[in-house]
Design an enzyme around this catalytic site. Structure first.
Site, PDB file in Angstrom:
ATOM      1  N   ASP A  91      -9.444  -0.823   4.537  1.00  0.00           N
ATOM      2  CA  ASP A  91      -8.515  -0.892   5.416  1.00  0.00           C
ATOM      3  C   ASP A  91      -8.264   0.557   6.201  1.00  0.00           C
ATOM      4  O   ASP A  91      -8.990   1.325   5.994  1.00  0.00           O
ATOM      5  CB  ASP A  91      -6.936  -0.918   4.627  1.00  0.00           C
ATOM      6  CG  ASP A  91      -6.712  -0.131   3.600  1.00  0.00           C
ATOM      7  OD1 ASP A  91      -7.802   0.719   3.314  1.00  0.00           O
ATOM      8  OD2 ASP A  91      -5.911  -0.582   2.811  1.00  0.00           O
TER       9      ASP A  91
ATOM     10  N   ASN B   6       3.896  -1.495  -4.957  1.00  0.00           N
ATOM     11  CA  ASN B   6       4.799  -2.989  -4.656  1.00  0.00           C
ATOM     12  C   ASN B   6       3.755  -4.035  -4.904  1.00  0.00           C
ATOM     13  O   ASN B   6       3.942  -5.319  -4.472  1.00  0.00           O
ATOM     14  CB  ASN B   6       5.273  -3.171  -3.266  1.00  0.00           C
ATOM     15  CG  ASN B   6       4.246  -2.419  -2.311  1.00  0.00           C
ATOM     16  OD1 ASN B   6       3.040  -2.613  -2.626  1.00  0.00           O
ATOM     17  ND2 ASN B   6       4.634  -2.648  -1.101  1.00  0.00           N
TER      18      ASN B   6
ATOM     19  N   HIS C   9       0.630  -4.076  -3.588  1.00  0.00           N
ATOM     20  CA  HIS C   9      -0.234  -4.502  -2.531  1.00  0.00           C
ATOM     21  C   HIS C   9      -1.592  -4.189  -2.901  1.00  0.00           C
ATOM     22  O   HIS C   9      -2.135  -3.303  -3.645  1.00  0.00           O
ATOM     23  CB  HIS C   9      -0.013  -3.731  -1.278  1.00  0.00           C
ATOM     24  CG  HIS C   9      -0.035  -2.268  -1.096  1.00  0.00           C
ATOM     25  ND1 HIS C   9       0.885  -1.628  -0.199  1.00  0.00           N
ATOM     26  CD2 HIS C   9      -0.911  -1.674  -1.378  1.00  0.00           C
ATOM     27  CE1 HIS C   9       0.405  -0.123  -0.603  1.00  0.00           C
ATOM     28  NE2 HIS C   9      -0.780  -0.310  -0.981  1.00  0.00           N
TER      29      HIS C   9
ATOM     30  N   GLU D 133       0.608  -6.617   2.095  1.00  0.00           N
ATOM     31  CA  GLU D 133       2.145  -6.251   1.403  1.00  0.00           C
ATOM     32  C   GLU D 133       2.350  -7.462   1.162  1.00  0.00           C
ATOM     33  O   GLU D 133       2.254  -8.622   1.460  1.00  0.00           O
ATOM     34  CB  GLU D 133       2.800  -5.685   2.686  1.00  0.00           C
ATOM     35  CG  GLU D 133       2.400  -4.172   3.249  1.00  0.00           C
ATOM     36  CD  GLU D 133       2.597  -3.065   2.450  1.00  0.00           C
ATOM     37  OE1 GLU D 133       2.780  -3.118   1.111  1.00  0.00           O
ATOM     38  OE2 GLU D 133       2.840  -1.871   3.064  1.00  0.00           O
TER      39      GLU D 133
END
Ligand code: GLP
Length: 241
Positions: A68, A136, A138, A143
């Site tokens: 990313d 979370n 990810h 996400e």
């Protein structure tokens, strides 16, 4: 198959992580490596640099594909993932700059998405994909959501993700709101996956990812469907597994 490696010491964590990359490059010098940023792999990259200096690992034929990149940061911005990789690995080893691929989020992110998918397709399945884990759930910047994307896409970052990453910026407002990330199918396409997590604050999400239900609300849970995943955790992050 999930292969869990729980270690007590930081040095073991880094040795094992770097060892997996090094032995792959020894058997397959032209390996395609999927790389991650974040604080978790930093020690592994440091160890890989040491192994390179000792002559135990050679990157001259390797190709790397990062997961990313932030949208809106030029490649030379100190917090861009390109700079992160240069600082922690690329500039210290003999990898050829043109063999290091990272989506380019600064000028035309839509075009960068298309180009990155083209590159990944050309690469074929990555030999090894390294992953950190967000609080979370990810992976990359995929996400939690009702629907996940299979291929490279632009994503709006969760407030929690921006807060977690604010520590690297001068002020929380400077954290980009969007990123380009490889999609879930591209990640799962890798032949082998190494998921890493350290610290108490990751214990709960590690357990949800590995033992919880498969759900797009915890993108890492989809790793349970992959045939060859190694989970490298320290005792704190591995407390519930
Ligand atoms: C970042 C990155 C992820 C990384 C994760 C965990 O937002 N995009 O690729 O795995 O967060 O980071 P850390 O290792 O610092 O906990």
């Amino acid at each position: 198959m999930l292969n869990i490696l729980k270690v007590d010491h930081e040095a073991q964590f880094n040795d094992i992580g770097a060892g997996i990359v090094a032995s792959l490059l020894q058997t397959r010098p032209q390996a395609a490596l999927g790389l991650a940023t974040g604080s978790t792999p930093v020690g592994i990259y440091r160890r890989l640099v040491e192994l390179y200096r000792e002559g135990s690992v050679n990157f001259s034929q390797a190709r790397t594909y990062n997961l990313d990149e932030y949208v809106g940061l030029p490649a030379d911005h100190p917090q861009s993932y390109r700079q992160f990789m240069e600082e922690h690995l690329f500039r210290h080893v003999n990898i050829l700059p043109h063999n290091t691929y990272i989506p380019s989020g600064s000028e035309n992110p839509e075009a960068a998405v298309t180009e990155y998918d083209r590159l990944l397709e050309q690469a074929g399945p990555l030999d090894l994909q390294i992953l950190g884990l967000g609080h979370n759930g990810h992976i990359g910047f995929n996400e939690p959501a009702n629907k996940l994307h299979s291929r490279t896409h632009i994503v709006a970052l969760d407030d929690r993700t921006r807060e977690a990453n604010a520590r690297f910026f001068r002020s929380p407002d400077e954290v980009p709101t969007h990123a380009i990330t490889m999609g879930i199918a591209s990640i799962l396409h890798a032949k082998q996956i190494l998921l890493m997590a350290k610290g108490e604050d990751k214990a709960e999400i590690v357990a949800r990812a590995l033992k919880g239900p498969l759900t797009t609300h915890c993108p890492a849970s989809l790793l349970q469907t992959h045939p060859n995943v190694t989970i490298l955790v320290d005792a704190k992050a591995g407390r519930f597994i």
